[in-house]
Scaffold this motif. Structure first.
Motif, mmCIF file in Angstrom:
data_model
loop_
_atom_site.group_PDB
_atom_site.id
_atom_site.type_symbol
_atom_site.label_atom_id
_atom_site.label_comp_id
_atom_site.label_asym_id
_atom_site.label_seq_id
_atom_site.Cartn_x
_atom_site.Cartn_y
_atom_site.Cartn_z
ATOM 1 N N TYR A 62 1.043 -1.214 0.006
ATOM 2 C CA TYR A 62 -0.214 -0.092 0.022
ATOM 3 C C TYR A 62 0.680 1.249 -0.031
ATOM 4 O O TYR A 62 1.839 1.256 0.476
ATOM 5 N N SER A 112 -2.420 -2.830 -4.920
ATOM 6 C CA SER A 112 -2.432 -1.876 -3.640
ATOM 7 C C SER A 112 -3.536 -2.904 -3.040
ATOM 8 O O SER A 112 -4.348 -3.410 -3.398
ATOM 9 N N ASP A 122 -4.806 -1.108 -0.557
ATOM 10 C CA ASP A 122 -5.569 -0.262 -0.376
ATOM 11 C C ASP A 122 -6.292 0.696 -1.465
ATOM 12 O O ASP A 122 -5.837 1.610 -1.479
ATOM 13 N N PRO A 123 -7.142 0.129 -2.166
ATOM 14 C CA PRO A 123 -7.601 0.773 -3.387
ATOM 15 C C PRO A 123 -8.427 2.167 -3.038
ATOM 16 O O PRO A 123 -8.350 2.915 -3.789
ATOM 17 N N ASP A 141 -5.178 4.434 -2.440
ATOM 18 C CA ASP A 141 -4.261 4.428 -3.780
ATOM 19 C C ASP A 141 -4.869 4.693 -4.968
ATOM 20 O O ASP A 141 -5.116 3.990 -5.915
ATOM 21 N N LEU A 180 -0.451 6.238 -6.581
ATOM 22 C CA LEU A 180 0.221 5.083 -7.188
ATOM 23 C C LEU A 180 1.458 5.699 -8.021
ATOM 24 O O LEU A 180 2.669 5.307 -8.106
ATOM 25 N N ARG A 215 -3.969 -0.593 -8.748
ATOM 26 C CA ARG A 215 -5.050 -0.987 -7.531
ATOM 27 C C ARG A 215 -6.237 -1.769 -8.518
ATOM 28 O O ARG A 215 -6.483 -1.534 -9.835
ATOM 29 N N VAL A 232 -9.238 -7.547 -4.449
ATOM 30 C CA VAL A 232 -7.812 -7.743 -3.650
ATOM 31 C C VAL A 232 -8.049 -8.705 -2.663
ATOM 32 O O VAL A 232 -6.970 -9.431 -2.417
#
Length: 455
Positions: free
Chosen positions: A313, A348, A350-351, A354, A359, A377, A383
């Motif tokens: 992340y 990532s 943590d979309p 991020d 990014l 992401r 994820v």
């Protein structure tokens, strides 16, 4: 409702399920549990002792053989002879006589076992639900027949530990024989282990009784989870069991049940994309990536070159930068031909935070080569699925940071994982060797085909 005192339970399970006939139940057949706060055995975050559990519905019993048999008959992609290897190991439904038949000794009303996390999620989604989360399962399982929180009762703990002491070879009993707890839920203890949705958030040290000592070489952030009640062995045994699993794992005493939250979106397992792919190809995960440049591309667009993959992340200031540097060093150790035919992919965890802008900042900060590196992401659901496939365990903390394991996986041109390493001080010699040998074999094959065409 507020729970006070030590916690009793490990989690693991999944909830929602069906009646013994094999048909999905109506919402009215499920018990409503919560909302409330309680103190779980596993400390949710540093400095935090309690969690809030929103109201949810929980099926009264684990899913049975009869119910899962009906599921695989209507969704044959989940038969043991057709399921993708990415989603289930070789033990999947291996106790059945055939892919669509239980056989002698496997009773319809016994709990289904030897199913993977992916298969359990698919079943619950088809039934209009989902797997329960760890804290939901523990919240429900803390109740005995009379009180909502029996975890401090020595007799109650002894009764659960008695089950753990029984030989695992004993025949499974039918579901629904145990006394219902306060909520009308049966078989949370004493029958099987159960999957939970967020099993990948459990990160433990080698001895689960000494959780809380962070191993920063394995975990980013605050390290492994902490046990607030280290004498509560039933919970710790379940944590240790779940922590040893991958998403495709199966076991002869591992099953599930389903849960749902009012008006919660139904989570689904995406179907395999069209085209011929190995059963264990990563490209069976049908997901889209948003890159640092803001472009949206299908994950399958990466097919054709080998991948070095990890999860991170962007606002991490400890292990993630070190993993990035480790990938840069690893890339330099590859043979020139291999390096030219490999992509480094960082996805990532943590979309929400991020964004493409973040990014891009991360990529520029670490001077990453956009021609070979993909910093991207994807959606929260993807994820979770990707982390389960790669073996990455992660958990978001209240301050927005993440605990997560560090994994670097090497996949070939068809998306099949050929090697992986865990920990930022892990020896990468094997991974480099496998990557170089993959390219050498591919190059030799191309030269051979070109030679045959010239003849």
């Amino acid at each position: 409702m507020s729970f006070r005192g030590p916690t009793v339970f490990a989690l693991l399970t999944a909830l929602f399920c069906v009646s013994s006939s094999g048909a999905p139940p109506s919402a009215d057949s499920r018990s409503i549990i919560g909302p409330g706060e309680f103190t779980p055995v596993l400390r949710p975050a540093p400095g935090q002792s309690q969690v809030y559990v929103a109201a949810f519905r929980l099926d009264a019993r684990p899913v049975t053989n009869a119910q899962f048999l009906e599921f695989v008959r209507t969704r044959p992609q989940w038969r043991r002879d057709r399921v993708a290897a990415l989603f289930a190991d070789e033990g999947y439904l291996s106790h059945w006589a055939a892919a669509d038949a239980l056989g002698p000794g496997i009773l319809p009303d016994q709990p289904i076992t030897r199913v993977s996390w992916f298969a359990a999620r698919a079943y619950c989604a088809a039934a209009g639900g989902r797997l329960p989360e760890w804290n939901e399962w523990e919240f429900a399982a803390a109740a005995d027949e009379r009180v909502a929180d029996a975890r401090a009762d020595p007799a109650w703990r002894a009764r659960i530990l008695d089950w753990y002491a029984r030989p695992a070879t004993d025949p499974l009993k039918a579901v629904g024989l145990a006394e219902p707890n306060l909520y009308g839920i049966q078989d949370l203890h004493g029958l099987i282990w159960e999957w939970v949705e967020d099993f990948g958030s459990l990160m433990v040290s080698g001895d689960s009784r000494t959780q809380g000592d962070p191993d920063k070489l394995e975990f980013c952030g605050a390290g492994s989870i902490s046990a607030q009640d280290r004498e509560n062995y039933p919970v710790l045994m379940r944590v240790a069991f779940l922590s040893a699993l991958e998403g495709r794992s199966t076991a002869r005493r591992l099953g599930f049940r389903c849960a749902e939250r009012a008006q919660a979106p139904v989570q689904t397992v995406p179907p395999p994309p069209a085209g011929s792919l190995p059963g264990n190809s990563l490209y069976r995960l049908d997901m889209d990536l948003e890159t640092a440049a803001g472009a949206s591309v299908p994950f399958a667009a990466l097919r054709g070159k080998a991948l070095l993959m990890t999860m991170f992340y962007g606002h991490c200031n400890s292990v993630c930068p070190m993993v990035t540097h480790q990938l840069q060093l690893l890339e330099r150790r590859l043979d020139p031909g291999t390096r030219a035919n490999i992509r480094v992919v960082m996805i990532s965890l943590d979309p929400a935070a991020d964004t493409p802008r973040e990014l891009s900042r991360f990529s520029q900060q670490h001077r990453l080569d956009d021609s070979r590196w993909v910093i991207a992401r994807t959606g929260p659901e993807a994820v979770r699925l990707l982390a389960a496939v790669l073996g990455v365990r992660y958990r978001q903390l209240p301050d927005g940071s993440f605990n997560h394991s560090t994994v670097i996986a090497l996949a070939d041109a068809l998306g099949v994982i050929r090697s992986r390493m865990a920990g930022i001080q892990a020896d990468d010699a094997e991974l480099v060797s496998v990557a170089n040998s993959m390219y050498s074999a591919t190059a030799a094959s191309r030269r051979d085909r070109a030679s045959r065409r010239r003849q």
